[in-house]
Scaffold this active site. Structure first.
Site, mmCIF file in Angstrom:
data_model
loop_
_atom_site.group_PDB
_atom_site.id
_atom_site.type_symbol
_atom_site.label_atom_id
_atom_site.label_comp_id
_atom_site.label_asym_id
_atom_site.label_seq_id
_atom_site.Cartn_x
_atom_site.Cartn_y
_atom_site.Cartn_z
ATOM 1 N N LYS A 122 5.319 1.980 -2.909
ATOM 2 C CA LYS A 122 5.293 3.379 -3.353
ATOM 3 C C LYS A 122 5.551 3.413 -4.838
ATOM 4 O O LYS A 122 6.225 2.521 -5.378
ATOM 5 C CB LYS A 122 6.378 4.175 -2.632
ATOM 6 N N LYS A 140 0.851 -1.195 0.000
ATOM 7 C CA LYS A 140 0.000 0.000 0.000
ATOM 8 C C LYS A 140 0.875 1.229 0.000
ATOM 9 O O LYS A 140 1.842 1.298 0.754
ATOM 10 C CB LYS A 140 -0.875 -0.001 1.273
ATOM 11 N N LYS A 190 4.735 2.124 8.453
ATOM 12 C CA LYS A 190 3.543 2.922 8.782
ATOM 13 C C LYS A 190 2.309 2.035 8.953
ATOM 14 O O LYS A 190 1.576 2.142 9.929
ATOM 15 C CB LYS A 190 3.315 3.926 7.645
HETATM 16 N N1 GLU Z 1 0.787 8.927 0.353
HETATM 17 C C1 GLU Z 1 0.272 8.752 1.675
HETATM 18 C C2 GLU Z 1 1.373 8.333 2.632
HETATM 19 O O1 GLU Z 1 2.544 8.560 2.419
HETATM 20 C C3 GLU Z 1 -0.954 7.847 1.694
HETATM 21 C C4 GLU Z 1 -0.722 6.477 1.157
HETATM 22 C C5 GLU Z 1 -2.005 5.674 1.002
HETATM 23 O O2 GLU Z 1 -3.067 6.177 1.308
HETATM 24 O O3 GLU Z 1 -1.866 4.531 0.571
HETATM 25 O O4 GLU Z 1 1.107 7.819 3.687
#
Ligand code: GLU
Length: 434
Positions: A124, A88, A112
């Protein structure tokens, strides 16, 4: 004449291999993993796996430009670790994007998701491009080209992209549409951060800023900091910085300094965050906002006295060379990787309470996960439900880091690593990966 028109700086096989290993975000990730592995006494094979992405995709993306020429862009998708669930993470559009940046950001997504305890891994994506110089039509064709290339390697059970720097709900809409064309059916849950009319979740837009505000609120309780009248400085006034400022302002904080690409300003009387957000939405930058106060040096704005400092721009803002002068009571890291490892011990010694990035900005991916759940059930929650569940996740993650830091007497970033890596390593061990 060159046959192709890659930007000059791009060597397709060596993109992002930076020579300055101290500031290379992926080298920073590896150092941080090594430190946590030592404390946790990780199995050597698990440790080695956590130092590298499991897999990554590099793609050439031909895009028909408005002037009729075709330009070839470079894109990446990194699936860092999916032991706890599908990868994700967002997709960034940036002229300075490198594969090492994307690797680092994918690793941080892994920690995270583990920290807020949602059943997802980390990934990513990135495209080397300058969206400010592109038309809407060019951006749409680039977004669709990206999905045509990586669309068979993402999916509900594989990898779920989302917005990040310079990408937004409209771009997610084009991507989910392209995916639907490729597969012959709608699969809204394959991408999050979508517009509401296409399966987006209520509360996704301000989710990262809201998560940040919730962690600051928890930190203030622990430290007995009164948020009423507390001075805050926000660097970066995009989605994360502006919502964080607005929501903290609702708790009584006063915005006394702001900065973005267009400059930095300070105003001891307070800057209205809501009005500034409206200005930035219209003009694109802070410059020109009448009540921003007096201009200050962009670097020096981080050093102004305040209770809460929110770096919400890009990485490597707080480093060995300026950290001694940065002394807020609470450092709430809205951006990914704003602090280099050399700066962490100094912040700790100086009594700065750091809310590390992958805790502080986890609200976005948490509501992305809620969006996936709602898409799966095709049943949508009201806003109070989203807010309640986000609050529970953020408060639990905050407590786990705070307690770990107290127990091991370590700084909060290392504590967050210990919690997250322990969880990812456990999933890897149970799967029999080492
Ligand atoms: N780009 C955001 C982050 O760095 C959200 C990523 C997402 O919602 O998958 O956490």
């Amino acid at each position: 004449m060159a046959r192709h028109n890659y930007p000059e700086s791009v060597d397709f096989h060596a993109v992002g291999v930076s020579s300055d290993s101290d500031l290379n975000p992926f080298r920073i990730v590896q150092r941080q993993v090594d430190e946590a592995a030592e404390v946790l006494k990780l199995d050597p094979a698990i440790h080695e796996l956590l130092r590298w992405p499991l897999r990554e995709f590099h793609a050439s993306l031909p895009v028909r430009m408005d002037d009729g020429t075709t330009r070839v862009y470079q894109g990446f998708r990194v699936q860092y670790n999916d032991a706890r669930g599908p990868s994700k993470g967002g997709i960034r559009f940036h002229p300075d994007e490198t594969i090492d940046d994307v690797r680092a950001l994918a690793a941080w997504m892994t920690w995270k998701c583990a920290l807020v305890d949602i059943p997802l891994g980390g990934g990513k994506g990135g495209i080397i491009c300058d969206p400010r110089t592109m038309s809407q039509g060019e951006l749409e064709r680039l977004s669709r080209a990206y999905i045509r290339q990586i669309g068979h390697n993402i999916g509900l059970d594989r990898d779920v992209p989302a917005p990040d720097v310079n990408t937004n709900a409209q771009i997610m809409a084009w991507m989910v549409d392209e995916f639907a064309f490729m597969h012959g059916y709608n699969e809204f849950g394959v991408i999050t951060g979508k517009p509401l009319a296409l399966g987006g979740s209520l509360g996704r837009e301000d989710a990262t800023g809201r998560g940040l505000m919730l962690t600051v609120r928890e930190a203030a309780k622990k430290l007995n900091v009164d948020l009423k009248g507390a001075r805050m400085i926000v660097q970066g006034f995009g989605n994360v910085g502006s919502w964080a400022a607005i929501l903290l302002q609702e708790l009584g904080c006063k915005l006394v300094g702001v900065a973005d690409v267009s400059g930095a300003w300070s105003n001891p009387d307070g800057i209205d965050a809501l009005a500034l957000q409206a200005h930035v939405k219209e003009k694109g930058v802070i410059q020109g906002f009448a009540s921003a106060g007096k201009p200050v040096d962009k670097e020096a704005v981080l050093e102004l006295p305040c209770e809460i400092l929110v770096p919400a721009a890009l990485h490597n803002q707080i480093r060995k060379d300026n950290v001694a002068r940065i002394k807020p009571r609470i450092l709430a890291e809205g951006a990914n990787g704003p602090t280099t490892p050399d700066a962490d011990p100094v912040l700790y010694q100086n009594g700065v309470y750091v809310i590390p990035d992958f805790l502080c900005n986890a609200g976005g991916v948490t509501v992305s996960y809620f969006e996936m759940v709602q898409n799966a059930y095709n049943f949508y929650w009201d806003l109070p439900t989203v807010h309640d569940r986000l609050e529970q996740k953020m408060a639990a993650a905050f407590d786990s880091v705070h307690e770990m830091a107290q127990t091991y007497k370590v700084h909060n970033r290392l504590a967050a690593y210990l919690v997250a890596i322990h969880r990812v390593a456990e999933a890897m061990r149970l799967r029999g990966w080492a």
